[in-house]
Design a protein around this motif. Structure first.
Motif, PDB file in Angstrom:
ATOM      1  N   LYS A 463       0.839  -1.201   0.000  1.00  0.00           N
ATOM      2  CA  LYS A 463       0.000   0.000   0.000  1.00  0.00           C
ATOM      3  C   LYS A 463       0.880   1.260   0.000  1.00  0.00           C
ATOM      4  CE  LYS A 463      -3.672   0.008   2.692  1.00  0.00           C
ATOM      5  NZ  LYS A 463      -4.521  -0.174   3.897  1.00  0.00           N
ATOM      6  N   LYS A 466       2.362   1.567  -3.367  1.00  0.00           N
ATOM      7  CA  LYS A 466       1.321   1.623  -4.404  1.00  0.00           C
ATOM      8  C   LYS A 466       1.487   0.541  -5.466  1.00  0.00           C
ATOM      9  CE  LYS A 466       1.136   6.610  -3.687  1.00  0.00           C
ATOM     10  NZ  LYS A 466       1.414   7.946  -4.261  1.00  0.00           N
ATOM     11  N   LYS A 468      -0.177  -2.723  -6.900  1.00  0.00           N
ATOM     12  CA  LYS A 468      -1.476  -3.382  -6.882  1.00  0.00           C
ATOM     13  C   LYS A 468      -1.440  -4.676  -7.678  1.00  0.00           C
ATOM     14  CE  LYS A 468      -4.233   0.827  -6.283  1.00  0.00           C
ATOM     15  NZ  LYS A 468      -5.335   1.662  -6.840  1.00  0.00           N
TER      16      LYS A 468
END
Length: 945
Positions: A463, A466, A468
Motif C-alpha cells: 500500500k 502503491k 497493486k
C-alpha cells in the motif's frame, strides 16, 4: 619423441581453455576407443566457443495446432507499479561477519528505526547488503546500535514457533561496548521501474537496470510476509493455520504459499502463486530426534553405539554423522530449576562434540566471587547446581555458537519451524508424496488460502509503495494437441485423450534381436528380515508366467527353464555365483540375469547393479520378492517392457498424424541427445553425476547412455566428460544408423539448468559437441556442419493449469494441453506442455525453453514432436511428463551411483550427513566411475532402464 597423449586419460579440462583434439586419421575400435599405437594428437582451441549466440533466440511465432480452450493459471496480473523514485542503499552492519539473526535484531531495533527517514515502513531490507527507500539521504548514515539499550531487551519472552535470535547473555561481566554495533547506510544508485516497461515494449535490452528493478519488486512483495511467517526463499509458512503432517523419524511437513514476480508474454508483469511444501524438524528432544533418524529401538542402544570405541575420540560412525545434522539449529534447554531468562533463552548448535557428557569438563563462572570455580564434569555440575541427575551421560554434549557454552544433549529441545534440509528416507518420501499430491480442486483451495494469508490488499508495504495485484487469476487461451497413433508390431492404437492404452494381446514393435537362451535367476535374501521372503517354488512359478507373458508380447525365449540359484545373503556373491553357473552350464557368456530382491533397499539394489554392470558386463533385471509372490499379469507386462528394451527390442513408437511421410518426425538424418547432471543432497560429500543419452534408431525410440562423475556440485558438463561419453556413442550412431555419415540435425535436450546458465550451455557444451563432430567427419565431409536445436527442459517451477470442465474427471489438464502465452517469456521461445495423465495430485507441466535453433524448425512441428515422443517411453503404456531423452538421462544419472568406486560402508558413512557445519568442496576431483564391461555391447543398449 614425447609419449602420445591419450584424451581418455587426461585430467578433467576446464571449459573454455585449450584441450586435446583427436586426430581424424586415428584407427578406432568399434566401441570408439583408439587403437594402441595409432594415437597422435594435436593441441587446439575450440573455435566454436565465440561463435555461439550471445542472446537467446526470439520466439518465431505461436503454435496454432490443436483444439483451442481456455483455462485458469495460478498467476495474477500486476495492475500498477510504484510511481515514486526508488533509491538503493548499501548497508553494512558490524564488520560484515555478523550472523543473520544478529543482523535481523539490529535492523529491527528502535534505535535504527528512529534514524531512518520516514520510519521503517518506507524502507525495505534484504537482510544482507541492500536496502531501498523512497527517501533520499543527503549524506551517509553512520551510527551505533546498542541492543542492551533496547526497551524490551531484558523482558523475558516465551519461546515462539519461529526461531528468533536472542544475543548471548554472558556469565561474565560485559564491557559497555560489547553489544553495540556499527551501522553504515550509503546511497549507491536509484531503481528506475520504467526500465521494465521499456524492456517489455522492446525499447531496451535486458540489462542491469531491469535486473535491479525486478530485484526491488521481489523484495517488496516479500517484506511483509517474511516478517510475519516462516520464510524459506520465496515460500511462507504459518504453523498456526497451515496444514501439517508427521512424516516420521523426527520430521514433519508443512503446507504454505509460494509467490514470485516475473515478466511475461503480453507486455506485463505477473505474480505466480502456488502452494509450497517443505520439511521441518519436529519439536522434540535432541536424543529422541537422533534416535528416530538412526532407527534405534531406544536411547540405551543409542548411547551405547554412537561411537565405535568410546576410548577413541577420533572414530566416527553413521550415528555420529546423523547427530551432526543438528548443527545450525536453534534450541532451548529444558530442566527443573531454570531461571525465567534460562527458560526462554534460545541457543544455536555450533557442533556435536566427539566425547561423552561425562568426559566434558569445564570451570563454571561464579557470579558471587567473580571468579571461576574448580573444574567439574557436566553431570556433576547439573547435580550440584540444579539437583538433577543426567539420564544419558554417555551421549555427546551440544556445543553452542558461544563456543564456551555446551549442554547435555538430553536437555536440548528443538524449536519447531526450522527447515529439515536433508534427503528424506524412503518412508518419509512416501508420506511426503501423499501429503503434497492433492487434486486440482484441493490445490486451488490451498492457493486461495495462501492468497488470503498474503493479504495483498492490506499489505502495508504494498500500500505504501502503491503496488497493486489483481485478485482474479489469469485466464489464458490454451490448446490441446491431437494425440499420435501408437504403432505396435502389426497393429496401431489410437489412445485418444485417455492418456493410456492396454498392452494385453499386443506384441512389441520390435522383439529382442537375439533369442533369450543364456540366462539365469538369482534370489537375494536378507537374514533376520521379519517379512515373509520369496521361496524357490514361487520364483519358478513367476519365471514360468513371465516367459508366457513376454512371449505373448512377441519376446523370443528359447530357454524356458533357466538356472535358479540362491538364496544369497550377500548380493555381490549372488551375482558372481549365478554368472559363473550360467556361463559354465552353456559354455558362453550369459545374456541376462533376473534377480529377486528381499525389499526396496537401495543398498542391495546398487550392489547388484554394480557387479552386473562393471564387473561382469551382463544385463540384469531386479524384481521385488513381495510383488513377485502376487504373480500379477500386469506386473509381468511391466517387467517384460524393461527386459525387452535391455535385450535390444522396442516397445512401440509414435506415428505423426500430420502429412509427414511414413508418419515420421524428421525430414533429414536426425539425432536426439539428452543430458542431466544430478547433485547430492545438501551437506553430503558425494560427487555430481553427468549422464548423456543418444538416440540409437531412426525413430528416436531407443537411447544409449554414458555416465561419469562431474566434479562436486558442478552443473556444466566438462569437456573431458563430453568427449568420454559422446565420442563412442557418436561413432556407434554413424556406423549403425547413417552408413558412416554424421547427422544433419541434432536436438539437444538439457535438464536442470537455471536461466543464468543458459548461455553457458551453448558456449561450452554445444560448442564442445560441434568440435567433436568436426573431428569425426572432417576428412569425409569437410564442409558439412551439424545443425543444432537446443532446448532446456525444466520441471522445477510453480506454473499449474486448471482447465475445470475441459479437463479430465479430476479437472486435471488432458494430455497434450499446451500454453505458450500469458506466463511464458515476453520474447524468447518457450512453452509449457502437459503431456501426461496425472495419476495422483495436480499435473505439473514441463517447461521447454528453446535456446538456439539452427535448423529453423516450425513451431507446430516442434511442439508436436515434443508431445508425440512422450508416447515412446520404453517402459510405459502412458505418455510421460518429460521428453524421453531427458527422462532417460535422469534414470542413467541416478544409476551412476552404482558405478561409483566406493565401498558400501564408506558410501553409507558419507551419505549419513554432514561432518562439518558447512560442507566444503574436496580439493581433489572425484574418482571416475568404474568402467562398464562392454563384451555384449551393453554401452549401446538401454542398460539403465
Amino acid at each position: 619423441m614425447d609419449d602420445p597423449i591419450d584424451p581418455f586419460k587426461v585430467p578433467h579440462l576446464v571449459p573454455g581453455v585449450e584441450f586435446i583434439r583427436l586426430n581424424p586419421n586415428i584407427a578406432m575400435h568399434p566401441d570408439g576407443t583408439p587403437v594402441v599405437g595409432s594415437r597422435q594428437f594435436v593441441l587446439d582451441v575450440n573455435e566454436y566457443r565465440e561463435q555461439m549466440p550471445k542472446k537467446m533466440m526470439q520466439r518465431p511465432g505461436f503454435g496454432g495446432a490443436g483444439k483451442k480452450i481456455q483455462l485458469k493459471l495460478n498467476s495474477h496480473r500486476i495492475e500498477s507499479l510504484p510511481t515514486d523514485r526508488i533509491y538503493q542503499y548499501d548497508v553494512q552492519i558490524g564488520n560484515g561477519k555478523e550472523k543473520r539473526g544478529l543482523i535481523k535484531a539490529i535492523w529491527g531495533s528502535d534505535q535504527l528505526n528512529k534514524r531512518l527517514p520516514g520510519g521503517r515502513i518506507d524502507w525495505l531490507y534484504d537482510g544482507s547488503k541492500l536496502a531501498w527507500s523512497t527517501k533520499q539521504l543527503k549524506e551517509d548514515l553512520k551510527f551505533m546500535v546498542d541492543l542492551d539499550a533496547e526497551p524490551d531487551r531484558n523482558v523475558p519472552k516465551p519461546a515462539t514457533n519461529i526461531p528468533v535470535y536472542v544475543p548471548p547473555v554472558s556469565k561474565r561481566p560485559r564491557k559497555d561496548s560489547e553489544n553495540a554495533h556499527l551501522v553504515i547506510i550509503r546511497k549507491t544508485t536509484h531503481v528506475d521501474l520504467n526500465t521494465i516497461d521499456a524492456f517489455l515494449n522492446g525499447k531496451a535490452d535486458f540489462g542491469p537496470g531491469v535486473i535491479d528493478a525486478i530485484n526491488f519488486l521481489d523484495h517488496l512483495i516479500r517484506e511483509n510476509p517474511a516478517k510475519n511467517h516462516i520464510n524459506i526463499k520465496k515460500s511462507y509458512f504459518d504453523r498456526d493455520h497451515g496444514a501439517m503432517t508427521d512424516l516420521g523419524d523426527g520430521v514433519e511437513a508443512m503446507r504454505g504459499v509460494y509467490q514470485s514476480i516475473r515478466m511475461a508474454e503480453g507486455k506485463r508483469l505477473v505474480l505466480n502463486v502456488d502452494v509450497s511444501h517443505t520439511t521441518f524438524w519436529r519439536r522434540s528432544s535432541f536424543p529422541s530426534l537422533v534416535n528416530q533418524l538412526s532407527r534405534f529401538m531406544d536411547l540405551e542402544q543409542l548411547q551405547n553405539h554412537w561411537r565405535k570405541d568410546n576410548k577413541d575420540p577420533k572414530t566416527t560412525t553413521y550415528i555420529f554423522n546423523t547427530m551432526k545434522r543438528l548443527k545450525k539449529n536453534s534450541f532451548i534447554v529444558e530442566h527443573e530449576g531454570r531461571t525465567d531468562i534460562e527458560k526462554v533463552k534460545v541457543w544455536r548448535v555450533h557442533d556435536i562434540l566427539n566425547m561423552s557428557s561425562r568426559e566434558y569438563k569445564f570451570r563454571p563462572f561464579n557470579k558471587e566471587t567473580g571468579k571461576e570455580d574448580p573444574e567439574i564434569s557436566m553431570p556433576e555440575y547439573y547435580y550440584k547446581r540444579y539437583n538433577i541427575w543426567l539420564q544419558w551421560p554417555a551421549l555427546p554434549p551440544v556445543q553452542t555458537t558461544n563456543k564456551t557454552v555446551a549442554f547435555p544433549m538430553e536437555l536440548c529441545h528443538m524449536i519447531p519451524g526450522q527447515r529439515y534440509p536433508f534427503k528424506l528416507n524412503d518412508s518419509q518420501t512416501r508420506n511426503m508424496i501423499k501429503f503434497a499430491a492433492t487434486k486440482p480442486e484441493v490445490r486451488q483451495n490451498g492457493i486461495l488460502a495462501g492468497t488470503k494469508m498474503l493479504n495483498w490488499a492490506n499489505d502495508p508495504y504494498l500500500k505504501h509503495y502503491k503496488l497493486k495485484i489483481e485478485e482474479k487469476p489469469i485466464m489464458t487461451n490454451a490448446r490441446i494437441l491431437d494425440p499420435p497413433v501408437i504403432q505396435m508390431n502389426k497393429e496401431q492404437i489410437k489412445p485418444g485423450t485417455r492418456g493410456s492404452w492396454d498392452l494385453r494381446g499386443k506384441k512389441f514393435l520390435e522383439k529382442n534381436p537375439a533369442p533369450l537362451i543364456y540366462w539365469g535367476v538369482a534370489i537375494i535374501s536378507m537374514p533376520g528380515m521379519y517379512q515373509r521372503q520369496i521361496q524357490k517354488p514361487q520364483v519358478q512359478a513367476f519365471v514360468s508366467r513371465f516367459i508366457e507373458v513376454y512371449q505373448s508380447h512377441g519376446g523370443e525365449v528359447h530357454n524356458k527353464q533357466p538356472l535358479v540359484c540362491g538364496p544369497y545373503p550377500d548380493p555381490a556373491k549372488g551375482v558372481e555365483d549365478v554368472f559363473t553357473a550360467v556361463g559354465n552350464k552353456h559354455q558362453v557368456r550369459p545374456q541376462f540375469i533376473l534377480f529377486f530382491l528381499p525389499n526396496t533397499s537401495t543398498e542391495v539394489y546398487l550392489r547388484v547393479k554394480k557387479s552386473c554392470d562393471c564387473r561382469y558386463g551382463v544385463y540384469s533385471q531386479c524384481v521385488q520378492g513381495m510383488q513377485a509372490m502376487k504373480n500379477d499379469p500386469q506386473y509381468h507386462s511391466n517387467v517384460a517392457m524393461k527386459v525387452n528394451a535391455k535385450l535390444g527390442g522396442t516397445t512401440s513408437r509414435a506415428i505423426n498424424v500430420t502429412n509427414k511421410p511414413n508418419g515420421t518426425y524428421f525430414s533429414k538424418p536426425t539425432m536426439i541427445i539428452g543430458a542431466d547432471v544430478s547433485h547430492a543432497a545438501p551437506g553430503i560429500g558425494a560427487p555430481s553425476y553427468a549422464a548423456m543419452t543418444v538416440s540409437m534408431d531412426r525413430h528416436a525410440a531407443r537411447y544409449a547412455a554414458g555416465v561419469q562423475t562431474n566434479g562436486y556440485r558442478v552443473e556444466m558438463i566438462s569437456t573431458r566428460n563430453l568427449r568420454d561419453m559422446l565420442v563412442p556413442l557418436f561413432r556407434q550412431w554413424m556406423a549403425t544408423i547413417a552408413g558412416g555419415n554424421p547427422p544433419d540435425h541434432v536436438y539437444y535436450f538439457r535438464d536442470g539448468v537455471s536461466e543464468g546458465q543458459y548461455l553457458n550451455v551453448l558456449k561450452y557444451e554445444v560448442a564442445d559437441m560441434k568440435e567433436i563432430w568436426k573431428e569425426l567427419y572432417r576428412l569425409a565431409r569437410p564442409n558439412h556442419e551439424v545443425m543444432y536445436t537446443v532446448i532446456v527442459a525444466e520441471k522445477r517451477h510453480h506454473i499449474r493449469f486448471f482447465p475445470g470442465a475441459q479437463g479430465d474427471r479430476n479437472q486435471n489438464p488432458l494430455p497434450g494441453t499446451i500454453v505458450d502465452k500469458d506466463v511464458t517469456h515476453p520474447f524468447e521461445n518457450d512453452v509449457y506442455l502437459c503431456s501426461h495423465k496425472a495419476i495422483q495430485g495436480t499435473a505439473r507441466p514441463t517447461h521447454y525453453h528453446m535456446l538456439m535453433d539452427e535448423a529453423k524448425v516450425k513451431t507446430d512441428d516442434f511442439q508436436r514432436m515434443l508431445y508425440d515422443h512422450c508416447y515412446q517411453y520404453m517402459r510405459s503404456t502412458t505418455p510421460v511428463s518429460l521428453f524421453p531423452a531427458v527422462y532417460y538421462a535422469h534414470l542413467a544419472s541416478n544409476r551412476a551411483r552404482a558405478h561409483e568406486d566406493i565401498s558400501e560402508t564408506d558410501r553409507k558413512l558419507r551419505d549419513s550427513g554432514p561432518t562439518k557445519s558447512t560442507w566444503e568442496k574436496p580439493v581433489e576431483e572425484p574418482k571416475p566411475l568404474l568402467d562398464m564391461i562392454n563384451r555384449i555391447g551393453m554401452r549401446w543398449g538401454m542398460w539403465y532402464i
